[in-house]
Design a protein around this motif. Structure first.
Motif, short mmCIF file in Angstrom:
data_model
loop_
_atom_site.label_atom_id
_atom_site.label_comp_id
_atom_site.label_asym_id
_atom_site.label_seq_id
_atom_site.Cartn_x
_atom_site.Cartn_y
_atom_site.Cartn_z
N GLU A 11 0.83 -1.21 0.00
CA GLU A 11 0.00 0.00 0.00
C GLU A 11 0.87 1.26 0.00
O GLU A 11 0.59 2.22 -0.71
CB GLU A 11 -0.94 0.02 1.21
CG GLU A 11 -2.05 -1.00 1.12
CD GLU A 11 -2.94 -0.79 -0.10
OE1 GLU A 11 -3.35 0.34 -0.37
OE2 GLU A 11 -3.23 -1.78 -0.79
N ILE A 12 1.92 1.24 0.80
CA ILE A 12 2.86 2.37 0.84
C ILE A 12 3.49 2.57 -0.53
O ILE A 12 3.58 3.69 -1.04
CB ILE A 12 3.93 2.14 1.93
CG1 ILE A 12 3.32 2.40 3.31
CG2 ILE A 12 5.16 3.01 1.71
CD1 ILE A 12 4.22 2.05 4.47
N ILE A 16 3.21 5.91 -2.91
CA ILE A 16 4.39 6.67 -3.34
C ILE A 16 4.40 6.82 -4.86
O ILE A 16 4.66 7.90 -5.39
CB ILE A 16 5.69 6.00 -2.84
CG1 ILE A 16 5.80 6.17 -1.32
CG2 ILE A 16 6.92 6.59 -3.54
CD1 ILE A 16 6.95 5.39 -0.69
N ILE A 17 4.10 5.74 -5.57
CA ILE A 17 4.11 5.79 -7.03
C ILE A 17 3.00 6.70 -7.55
O ILE A 17 3.24 7.55 -8.42
CB ILE A 17 3.95 4.37 -7.62
CG1 ILE A 17 5.19 3.54 -7.30
CG2 ILE A 17 3.72 4.43 -9.13
CD1 ILE A 17 5.03 2.05 -7.56
N LYS A 18 1.80 6.55 -7.02
CA LYS A 18 0.66 7.32 -7.50
C LYS A 18 0.82 8.82 -7.22
O LYS A 18 0.57 9.65 -8.09
CB LYS A 18 -0.63 6.82 -6.83
CG LYS A 18 -1.87 7.54 -7.29
CD LYS A 18 -3.11 7.00 -6.60
CE LYS A 18 -4.31 7.83 -7.00
NZ LYS A 18 -5.38 7.74 -6.03
N GLU A 19 1.23 9.16 -6.01
CA GLU A 19 1.29 10.56 -5.59
C GLU A 19 2.68 11.19 -5.76
O GLU A 19 2.84 12.38 -5.49
CB GLU A 19 0.88 10.68 -4.12
CG GLU A 19 -0.51 10.17 -3.83
CD GLU A 19 -1.60 10.99 -4.49
OE1 GLU A 19 -1.41 12.20 -4.69
OE2 GLU A 19 -2.66 10.41 -4.81
N ARG A 24 8.54 11.27 4.02
CA ARG A 24 7.92 12.01 5.12
C ARG A 24 6.40 12.13 4.90
O ARG A 24 5.61 11.90 5.81
CB ARG A 24 8.54 13.39 5.24
CG ARG A 24 7.97 14.21 6.38
CD ARG A 24 8.73 15.48 6.54
NE ARG A 24 10.08 15.14 6.94
CZ ARG A 24 10.87 15.89 7.68
NH1 ARG A 24 10.45 17.07 8.08
NH2 ARG A 24 12.08 15.51 8.01
N GLN A 25 6.00 12.50 3.69
CA GLN A 25 4.56 12.61 3.39
C GLN A 25 3.87 11.26 3.58
O GLN A 25 2.79 11.18 4.16
CB GLN A 25 4.35 13.08 1.95
CG GLN A 25 4.76 14.50 1.69
CD GLN A 25 4.86 14.81 0.20
OE1 GLN A 25 5.04 13.93 -0.62
NE2 GLN A 25 4.73 16.09 -0.13
N THR A 26 4.50 10.21 3.09
CA THR A 26 3.93 8.88 3.19
C THR A 26 3.80 8.45 4.65
O THR A 26 2.78 7.88 5.04
CB THR A 26 4.79 7.87 2.41
OG1 THR A 26 4.94 8.34 1.06
CG2 THR A 26 4.18 6.50 2.40
N VAL A 56 9.19 2.43 -7.18
CA VAL A 56 9.28 3.25 -5.98
C VAL A 56 10.67 3.86 -5.87
O VAL A 56 10.81 5.04 -5.55
CB VAL A 56 8.96 2.41 -4.72
CG1 VAL A 56 9.31 3.17 -3.45
CG2 VAL A 56 7.50 2.00 -4.71
N LYS A 57 11.69 3.09 -6.18
CA LYS A 57 13.06 3.59 -6.11
C LYS A 57 13.26 4.77 -7.05
O LYS A 57 13.92 5.75 -6.69
CB LYS A 57 14.05 2.47 -6.43
CG LYS A 57 15.51 2.90 -6.28
CD LYS A 57 16.43 1.73 -6.44
CE LYS A 57 17.90 2.04 -6.38
NZ LYS A 57 18.36 3.35 -6.12
#
Length: 84
Positions: A11-12, A16-19, A24-26, A56-57
């Motif tokens: 989910e994380i 991260i990918i979508k937004e 920190r935001q995550t 993600v990287k």
């Protein structure tokens, strides 16, 4: 590894990918520490789903390269509000 940890890591990663979010935001959105987010995406995620891990990287590398710009903008806004 516990199922809920794998689910959280996925989910994380999707968030991260979508937004195009920072660690920190995550962490704020998911209510966990930055260390937990970092461990989920750098250690756990590659074992769960290597393809998503690479995406993600890419986002995190881009965020890292741009962080000095965000810091400069934040400082500018701070001093702008103090002088006004």
């Amino acid at each position: 590894m516990k199922d809920y940890i794998e689910e959280r890591a996925l989910e994380i990663a999707k968030y991260i990918i979508k937004e195009k979010a920072t660690v920190r935001q995550t962490a704020n959105i998911f209510g966990v520490s930055k260390s937990t987010v970092h461990k989920d995406v750098t250690e756990r995620l590659p074992r769960i789903n290597p393809l998503i891990s690479m995406k993600v990287k890419e986002v995190l590398d881009k965020n890292k390269a741009e962080r000095h710009i965000r810091g400069g903008i934040a400082t500018k806004m701070k001093y702008k509000s103090l002088s006004g």
